[in-house]
Motif scaffolding. Sequence first.
Motif, short mmCIF file in Angstrom:
data_model
loop_
_atom_site.label_atom_id
_atom_site.label_comp_id
_atom_site.label_asym_id
_atom_site.label_seq_id
_atom_site.Cartn_x
_atom_site.Cartn_y
_atom_site.Cartn_z
N SER A 286 29.98 40.16 -19.16
CA SER A 286 28.68 39.48 -19.14
C SER A 286 28.82 37.99 -18.86
N THR A 287 29.95 37.44 -19.24
CA THR A 287 30.13 35.99 -19.07
C THR A 287 30.90 35.62 -17.81
N LYS A 288 31.54 36.60 -17.15
CA LYS A 288 32.39 36.31 -16.00
C LYS A 288 31.66 35.56 -14.88
N GLU B 189 21.96 28.55 -19.76
CA GLU B 189 21.41 29.75 -19.11
C GLU B 189 22.17 31.00 -19.55
N LEU B 190 23.45 30.86 -19.83
CA LEU B 190 24.24 31.99 -20.33
C LEU B 190 23.87 32.30 -21.77
N LYS B 191 23.71 31.25 -22.55
CA LYS B 191 23.35 31.41 -23.96
C LYS B 191 22.00 32.12 -24.12
N ALA B 192 21.11 31.94 -23.14
CA ALA B 192 19.78 32.55 -23.20
C ALA B 192 19.74 33.95 -22.60
N ASP B 193 20.83 34.41 -22.01
CA ASP B 193 20.88 35.73 -21.38
C ASP B 193 20.69 36.83 -22.42
N GLN B 194 19.73 37.72 -22.17
CA GLN B 194 19.39 38.77 -23.15
C GLN B 194 20.56 39.72 -23.41
N LEU C 245 23.74 39.06 -23.27
CA LEU C 245 24.70 38.35 -24.10
C LEU C 245 24.19 38.21 -25.54
N ILE C 246 22.92 37.96 -25.69
CA ILE C 246 22.32 37.86 -27.03
C ILE C 246 22.50 39.18 -27.78
N GLN C 247 22.22 40.31 -27.11
CA GLN C 247 22.38 41.62 -27.75
C GLN C 247 23.84 41.90 -28.08
N LEU C 248 24.73 41.56 -27.16
CA LEU C 248 26.16 41.78 -27.42
C LEU C 248 26.63 40.96 -28.62
N ASN C 249 26.19 39.72 -28.69
CA ASN C 249 26.56 38.87 -29.83
C ASN C 249 26.01 39.41 -31.14
N GLU C 250 24.80 39.93 -31.11
CA GLU C 250 24.23 40.52 -32.33
C GLU C 250 25.03 41.75 -32.76
N GLU C 251 25.39 42.59 -31.79
CA GLU C 251 26.20 43.77 -32.12
C GLU C 251 27.57 43.37 -32.64
N LEU C 252 28.15 42.36 -32.02
CA LEU C 252 29.46 41.88 -32.46
C LEU C 252 29.38 41.32 -33.88
N ASN C 253 28.34 40.55 -34.17
CA ASN C 253 28.17 40.01 -35.53
C ASN C 253 27.96 41.13 -36.55
N SER C 254 27.17 42.13 -36.17
CA SER C 254 26.95 43.27 -37.05
C SER C 254 28.26 44.00 -37.32
N THR C 255 29.05 44.16 -36.26
CA THR C 255 30.35 44.83 -36.40
C THR C 255 31.28 44.01 -37.27
N GLU C 256 31.26 42.69 -37.13
CA GLU C 256 32.09 41.82 -37.97
C GLU C 256 31.75 42.03 -39.45
N ASN C 257 30.47 42.16 -39.76
CA ASN C 257 30.07 42.42 -41.15
C ASN C 257 30.59 43.77 -41.63
N ARG C 258 30.53 44.77 -40.77
CA ARG C 258 31.03 46.10 -41.13
C ARG C 258 32.54 46.07 -41.35
N VAL C 259 33.23 45.31 -40.50
CA VAL C 259 34.69 45.17 -40.66
C VAL C 259 34.99 44.53 -42.01
#
Length: 198
Positions: free
Chosen positions: A57-59, A122-127, A129-143
């Motif tokens: 997504s960031t490439k 513009e990257l920070k506002a990408d939907q 990327l926002i969803q991926l970051n939310e999933e990653l944060n959720s996964t970090e909490n689960r870890v």
Amino acid sequence: MESTGIIVLVIGAALLFYIASIFNKLISLKNRGENAFAQIEVQLKRRHDLVPNLVESTKAYLTHERETLEAVTSARNTAITDLKTAARNPTSASAIGNLSRAESALNSALSRLNVVIEAYPELKADQTLIQLNEELNSTENRVAFARQAFNDCVTSYNIYKQSFPPVFLAGFFGHRANAKLLEFADSEALQVAPRIEF
């Protein structure tokens, strides 16, 4: 003589049952630890699966940040390898130590990537990327929750194994080394209060 023989037999049977209960408790605690590690494995695999999506997504935006993207990919691959090794033997101190270092390196690489992302509005506002970051944060909490459960199981196992009288029998039953807690470098940083300067 008969009553003495019966008393010796009863004491022997009681001792045998007590030794069997120690063996069973050691096995039970070891298996709980392995099950708790399996939960960590599930969450870390989920996290490892999200990382390539984040990189892809960031490439397009980060063409000149190739080194950062390669560091994230390399750290992810090392973490996957060390996770597989640790999953084969979650009671191995060296395997757990290697996994801890690999996950810390991945956390560090992801943190560097997040710093780079912050520089591109513009990257920070990408939907996506926002969803991926939310999933990653959720996964970090689960870890974090799974790691806490694993460390609780390891602590219970080590305490029981080192207590009296199991300490005398644990080695005989094959429970020689203490199990190692799974700690990431960020766990120490989280305990230090942030310093604010004006």
